[in-house]
Design a protein around this motif. Structure first.
Motif: not given
Length: 97
Positions: A8-20, A26-42
Motif C-alpha cells: 500500500l502506498f501514500a494515504n492508503l498506507r496511512e489509513k491502514a497503518g501498514t505498508s505491506e 483467487e482474483k484481484v477482486i477477492d484480495i481488494l474485498l478482503s483488504l477493505t474488510e480488514k481496513y474499512p477506511d480503505l
C-alpha cells in the motif's frame, strides 16, 4: 487460492497503518474485498459506489492496482487471476512536483 503480498502506498498506507501485508484470494477482486474488510477506511478510496447498487465493486477510476508491475486494467481487471508469490501494489493518485 493464491497467497499474495499487498503493498500500500501514500494515504492508503496511512489509513491502514501498514505498508505491506499478506492476503489470499483467487482474483484481484477477492484480495481488494478482503483488504477493505480488514481496513474499512480503505473502501471509499478503492471502490466507487454506483447508484442503485448496495455493494461497491467497481474500482475507482483514479486508483491503480498493479500485479507484478502490470496494471490490472490492461489485464482482466478485477477478474484477473492470481498466483502464489504475486505482488499486488495499490496506488492512489499522487500529485506534486
Amino acid at each position: 487460492m493464491a497467497d499474495v503480498k499487498i503493498k500500500l502506498f501514500a494515504n492508503l498506507r496511512e489509513k491502514a497503518g501498514t505498508s505491506e501485508l499478506q492476503l489470499s484470494g483467487e482474483k484481484v477482486i477477492d484480495i481488494l474485498l478482503s483488504l477493505t474488510e480488514k481496513y474499512p477506511d480503505l473502501k471509499p478510496l478503492i471502490f466507487e459506489k454506483l447508484e442503485g447498487e448496495s455493494e461497491a465493486t467497481v474500482m475507482c477510476g483514479s486508483i491503480n492496482v498493479l500485479i507484478n508491475g502490470n496494471n490490472v486494467r490492461h489485464l482482466d481487471g478485477l477478474e484477473t487471476l492470481l498466483s502464489d508469490a504475486d505482488e499486488l501494489a495499490v496506488l492512489p493518485p499522487v500529485s506534486g512536483g
